[in-house]
Design a protein around this motif. Structure first.
Motif, PDB file in Angstrom:
ATOM      1  N   VAL A  12     -25.602   6.660 -42.359  1.00 41.33           N
ATOM      2  CA  VAL A  12     -25.720   6.802 -43.814  1.00 41.33           C
ATOM      3  C   VAL A  12     -24.572   7.650 -44.350  1.00 41.33           C
ATOM      4  N   ARG A  13     -23.775   7.078 -45.251  1.00 38.23           N
ATOM      5  CA  ARG A  13     -22.756   7.834 -45.978  1.00 38.23           C
ATOM      6  C   ARG A  13     -23.299   8.164 -47.362  1.00 38.23           C
ATOM      7  N   TRP A  14     -22.604   9.038 -48.074  1.00 43.42           N
ATOM      8  CA  TRP A  14     -23.139   9.450 -49.368  1.00 43.42           C
ATOM      9  C   TRP A  14     -22.019   9.775 -50.358  1.00 43.42           C
ATOM     10  N   GLY A  15     -22.365   9.742 -51.640  1.00 44.06           N
ATOM     11  CA  GLY A  15     -21.421  10.062 -52.705  1.00 44.06           C
ATOM     12  C   GLY A  15     -21.935   9.562 -54.040  1.00 44.06           C
ATOM     13  N   GLU A  16     -21.062   9.638 -55.037  1.00 42.68           N
ATOM     14  CA  GLU A  16     -21.402   9.171 -56.374  1.00 42.68           C
ATOM     15  C   GLU A  16     -21.332   7.650 -56.444  1.00 42.68           C
ATOM     16  N   PRO A  17     -22.078   7.035 -57.376  1.00 40.91           N
ATOM     17  CA  PRO A  17     -21.932   5.585 -57.567  1.00 40.91           C
ATOM     18  C   PRO A  17     -20.489   5.251 -57.954  1.00 40.91           C
ATOM     19  N   GLY A  18     -19.892   4.282 -57.290  1.00 40.99           N
ATOM     20  CA  GLY A  18     -18.530   3.869 -57.598  1.00 40.99           C
ATOM     21  C   GLY A  18     -17.453   4.789 -57.066  1.00 40.99           C
ATOM     22  N   GLU A  19     -17.824   5.855 -56.371  1.00 43.89           N
ATOM     23  CA  GLU A  19     -16.824   6.788 -55.827  1.00 43.89           C
ATOM     24  C   GLU A  19     -16.047   6.122 -54.704  1.00 43.89           C
ATOM     25  N   GLN A  20     -14.740   6.359 -54.686  1.00 47.69           N
ATOM     26  CA  GLN A  20     -13.917   5.774 -53.626  1.00 47.69           C
ATOM     27  C   GLN A  20     -14.034   6.598 -52.342  1.00 47.69           C
ATOM     28  N   LYS A  21     -14.134   5.876 -51.235  1.00 50.13           N
ATOM     29  CA  LYS A  21     -14.304   6.500 -49.932  1.00 50.13           C
ATOM     30  C   LYS A  21     -13.270   5.951 -48.954  1.00 50.13           C
ATOM     31  N   ILE A  22     -12.908   6.783 -47.984  1.00 50.35           N
ATOM     32  CA  ILE A  22     -11.934   6.355 -46.994  1.00 50.35           C
ATOM     33  C   ILE A  22     -12.646   5.752 -45.785  1.00 50.35           C
ATOM     34  N   VAL A  23     -12.105   4.667 -45.297  1.00 51.62           N
ATOM     35  CA  VAL A  23     -12.547   4.047 -44.045  1.00 51.62           C
ATOM     36  C   VAL A  23     -11.361   4.089 -43.093  1.00 51.62           C
ATOM     37  N   LYS A  24     -11.586   4.614 -41.902  1.00 44.12           N
ATOM     38  CA  LYS A  24     -10.516   4.754 -40.910  1.00 44.12           C
ATOM     39  C   LYS A  24     -10.778   3.828 -39.724  1.00 44.12           C
ATOM     40  N   VAL A  25      -9.690   3.279 -39.203  1.00 46.92           N
ATOM     41  CA  VAL A  25      -9.757   2.456 -37.999  1.00 46.92           C
ATOM     42  C   VAL A  25      -8.763   3.021 -36.992  1.00 46.92           C
ATOM     43  N   TYR A  26      -9.241   3.353 -35.806  1.00 41.95           N
ATOM     44  CA  TYR A  26      -8.365   3.828 -34.741  1.00 41.95           C
ATOM     45  C   TYR A  26      -8.029   2.636 -33.850  1.00 41.95           C
ATOM     46  N   SER A  27      -6.740   2.308 -33.797  1.00 45.02           N
ATOM     47  CA  SER A  27      -6.316   1.110 -33.082  1.00 45.02           C
ATOM     48  C   SER A  27      -4.879   1.271 -32.615  1.00 45.02           C
ATOM     49  N   ASN A  28      -4.549   0.613 -31.513  1.00 49.82           N
ATOM     50  CA  ASN A  28      -3.152   0.567 -31.053  1.00 49.82           C
ATOM     51  C   ASN A  28      -2.515  -0.775 -31.376  1.00 49.82           C
ATOM     52  N   CYS A  29      -3.188  -1.564 -32.184  1.00 52.14           N
ATOM     53  CA  CYS A  29      -2.667  -2.881 -32.542  1.00 52.14           C
ATOM     54  C   CYS A  29      -1.617  -2.772 -33.641  1.00 52.14           C
ATOM     55  N   GLU A  30      -0.806  -3.801 -33.745  1.00 53.14           N
ATOM     56  CA  GLU A  30       0.297  -3.792 -34.709  1.00 53.14           C
ATOM     57  C   GLU A  30      -0.200  -3.935 -36.142  1.00 53.14           C
TER      58      GLU A  30
END
Length: 821
Positions: free
Chosen positions: A644-662
């Motif tokens: 469960v993530r949380w914040g204000e309605p419509g608030e922008q959030k960061i999504v991170k992906v850890y990868s060694n792909c190009e």
């Protein structure tokens, strides 16, 4: 059981004729043991027969298997200090040595911390030190006992073996009990029964050398015989076998004495296959001594490699720069403590290799031969360390033990090609065990140990960590740099490291990172930076590890989230790629471990700096390292354990992906958020981060990553909560899983309006009544009966035993809740 198979094997040899091909017949003594977690009044209590009037159960022994540790569970018991004292083991062995005038040996791979060995009532050996190997020759004691009445009548032809281990506190013993790890008790490594003929080796030493170009390798072979060995033959054979199993050299040698270290020959190998992390090529050296009663053969794995710590520069292996990508290891595992089986050790080391590790510091003591063998075969370079850790410097008894343990470590692990550094100490500037702390005496003893290490092994370098007043003594020095944890912020790492690098001739950075409470995540992980002073160094100082007092610091004022520690690791790794002068580093530590020094941590008595939990469950940070250090295509969305993530309605959030792909493309709820190219210098997540707007409620996140022709995908589901919560007001307890006889229960914390408190870190205490067994004292986020909540929840398992139980949960200031199972 092991003895039965050993006898069967020897019988098969005899049936097929000829003498045994191996003189060293060896079996692990794993089963058939009894254990008593207390001291005895004397050895007689271990061997007296109950039929002689002693009431059964006085004292009460329990059946155990080896390896075994006194502190398998109590090391992380939140309500008490771990046991430090004596413990006894006993068994009965059917000993049948097949060799005429041969020797029967007990080979201890490690037992802590002081050990006495008895055959019946005769003490045959004592040993001080919990981490080196040692051998006890019980031949004479066995022969003497066979002549007694008790041998046939009380023990029915078996030999009673009793072993007393003791990990009591002792200021004149190393390591110091001020160390940040448990000093365990027990026979916590394998114990072996060995039969040998009269002529047998104690050690085979193989000194390997190779030029930088790899044109020619040299092998200088010598042997040391066991104390009771005799010259029964003047001829032996040496074989050198290449990594593909082909015998490339074979020669005979003449033997005229068994005294001292005996040189057997110097050999050359043209264009040897070089050992490296990418190609850990291992040669085999076989040395055989023949006699009328059998042929003794000892086999050693060796490797050819050339390494150099460039003056004021990087590390070189086989003539090329290699950035050492390292971690640390303690011998510690949920449910068994130090008594890790070979399978457990292998699993842990494979996880390291799969994460991209090419270097390990074994802290802070000589570790199992199994670990070193795996480092050789997997291609992991090693810093191995004697256990002179913290507390100051004791007297002659103290120094005698330190000398012997350094000597044993070097001689017992001399042939391993993975080892490049002998560690002489750790945090020797940490005083407290003695009324005086004399830096000059510590310097003098450090110099003595440094000379001893070089005398025993001229091919490797010496090193210490965090003792600035001794940094000029050793070959390679590692200062204290904990940017973003104990001092400063993580973006000070590069500058601080460069300053320390310029102070010494050969630099390495051991120990960095920070704690993370598994399953705890944060929407604002760096918020503690606001009050932290910068420009004040990044070393750990007295009191920094405490959770109260002193200057503002992340270790005290941060949220201990997986989110923060991923940012810290991410920053360090991106910086290290742009430090061409860096030899390498080793973050602390690969796996969470128990420690008596941290009772107030979110999991009491656990140092939580690992990228694995204490049961080898991966934390999110494991994948940060994998994304920088591996080449096999991988992609991992941050948040697999963040429901469960949380914040204000419509608030922008960061999504991170850890990868060694190009390239990586992110999809949110089926819609593409764009393709991004990996750039290690684009923080965070090497540029693989997206700013998105979640739907209230359920959200699906998916990535498609590409490296060459390989396509890798990953996906998670997260709920986005926009309802705000007040302070915690109540708990709700429920069963969330039930399989294979184990029920998983989860408690959640809510406010008065029934909104889950997603930042709640309340202390949770689980209890159980009934037929089941609470799966606690494991030192994990889901295996501790006392634990801080992670995002307003906590879980634990119950072994139900097909019965009825009641689980209870308490938390200060909240009403206790119960659940019937």
């Amino acid at each position: 059981m092991q003895i039965k198979y050993l006898r069967l094997y020897l019988m098969i040899i005899c049936l097929y004729g000829g003498r045994p091909a191996f003189a060293q017949q060896k079996a692990r003594l794993n089963t058939g043991w009894e254990f008593l977690k207390k001291d005895l009044g004397g050895i007689w209590e271990a061997v007296r027969a109950e039929e002689k009037g002693v009431p059964p159960g006085i004292p009460r022994w329990e059946q155990v298997t080896l390896p075994h540790c006194f502190n398998a569970r109590d090391a992380v018991d939140p309500d008490m200090n771990y046991y430090q004292g004596a413990g006894w083991y006993r068994t009965r062995l059917n000993i049948e040595n097949p060799y005429k005038d041969g020797h029967t040996l007990l080979h201890f791979e490690g037992a802590g911390q002081k050990t006495d060995v008895y055959v019946y009532t005769t003490r045959v050996a004592s040993h001080v030190g919990g981490y080196d190997e040692w051998i006890v020759d019980i031949t004479q004691a066995v022969n003497d006992f066979r002549k007694t009445e008790a041998f046939q009548q009380q023990f029915k032809g078996n030999i009673p073996i009793s072993i007393r281990c003791d990990n009591s506190r002792d200021l004149e013993s190393i390591p110091s009990r001020l160390s940040d790890f448990n000093v365990y008790g027990g026979i916590y490594r394998y114990l072996n029964l060995i039969y040998t003929p009269t002529t047998s080796f104690d050690k085979v030493f193989v000194k390997t050398e190779v030029d930088k170009e790899g044109k020619q390798g040299k092998l200088n072979i010598s042997v040391r015989f066991n104390d009771a060995a005799k010259v029964n033959s003047d001829e032996g054979v040496i074989k050198i076998i290449d990594p593909q199993g082909k015998v490339i050299q074979q020669s005979k040698y003449n033997l005229h004495t068994v005294a001292g270290d005996i040189p057997l020959g110097l050999f050359t190998v043209k264009k040897p296959q070089l050992w490296s992390p990418d190609n850990p090529a291992l040669y085999t050296v076989e040395v055989t001594a023949s006699e009328s009663g059998g042929a003794f053969k000892q086999t050693e794995k060796i490797g050819f490699r050339n390494f150099e710590f460039v003056d004021h520069g990087p590390f070189m292996l086989n003539g090329k720069r290699l950035l050492l990508k390292g971690t640390h290891r303690h011998e510690d595992q949920a449910g068994v403590a130090a008594a890790m089986t070979e399978g457990m050790i292998r699993q842990e080391m494979l996880l390291m290799k799969d994460m991209g590790v090419n270097f390990i510091r074994l802290g802070h003591y000589q570790q199992s031969r199994i670990v070193l063998n795996l480092c050789d075969s997997l291609g992991i370079l090693v810093w191995e360390e004697e256990p002179w850790c913290r507390g100051g410097l004791g007297g002659e008894v103290y120094k005698k033990q330190a000398r012997q343990m350094l000597t044993n470590m070097i001689e017992q692990h001399y042939n391993h090609p993975s080892i490049i550094l002998w560690g002489l100490g750790n945090e020797n500037d940490w005083e407290g065990d003695f009324s005086t702390f004399d830096k000059e005496k510590i310097r003098a003893f450090m110099s003595e140990q440094n000379d001893r290490a070089h005398r025993l092994d001229s091919t490797r370098k010496t090193t210490i960590r965090r003792c600035d007043f001794c940094k000029d003594i050793v070959d390679v020095y590692s200062p204290s740099i904990w940017a973003g944890w104990y001092r400063g912020t993580y973006n000070e790492y590069k500058q601080t490291t460069l300053e320390e690098f310029n102070k010494v001739k050969h630099f390495f950075h051991a120990e960095w990172g920070g704690d993370s409470h598994a399953l705890r995540h944060s929407e604002d992980p760096d918020k503690a930076f606001v009050n932290i002073k910068t420009g004040n160094g990044a070393d750990e100082r007295a009191g920094d590890a405490l959770l109260s007092g002193g200057d503002a610091r992340v270790s005290k004022d941060g949220d201990w989230s997986e989110t923060y520690i991923c940012n810290l690791f991410d920053w360090h790794l991106k910086e290290q790629e742009m430090m061409p002068w860096l030899t390498g580093s080793a973050f602390w530590i690969f796996k969470d471990f128990s420690t008596p020094s941290r009772p107030d941590n979110p999991i009491p008595y656990v140092n939580q700096k690992g990228v694995l939990e204490r049961d080898m469950t991966r934390k999110e940070s494991y994948y940060v390292f994998q994304s920088y250090w591996t080449t096999t295509p991988m992609a991992h969305i941050y948040g697999h354990t963040w429901p469960v993530r949380w914040g204000e309605p419509g608030e922008q959030k960061i999504v991170k992906v850890y990868s060694n792909c190009e390239t990586v493309e992110l999809f949110l709820n089926g819609k593409s958020c764009g393709v991004k190219k990996r750039n290690s210098q684009d923080f965070p997540a090497a540029g693989l981060h997206w700013v998105v707007t979640f739907n209230k409620g359920p959200n699906s996140i998916r990535v498609v990553a590409q490296k060459g022709k390989a396509i890798i995908t990953d996906e998670i589901n997260q709920v986005y909560q926009t309802d705000k919560w007040d302070r915690p007001a109540k708990m709700i307890l429920e069963k969330i899983a039930d399989e294979n006889g184990f029920a998983t229960v989860q408690v959640k914390i809510f406010d008065k309006n029934n909104v889950q408190c997603l930042d709640a870190a309340n202390w949770i205490s689980f209890s159980l009544s009934g037929d089941g067994v609470l799966q606690d004292d494991l030192g994990t986020s889901g295996g501790s009966r006392k634990v801080q909540a992670y995002n307003g929840r906590a879980t634990i398992k119950v072994q139900t035993n097909n019965g009825k139980s009641v689980v209870g949960v308490q938390s200060p200031g909240l009403q206790t809740v119960f659940l019937n199972l």
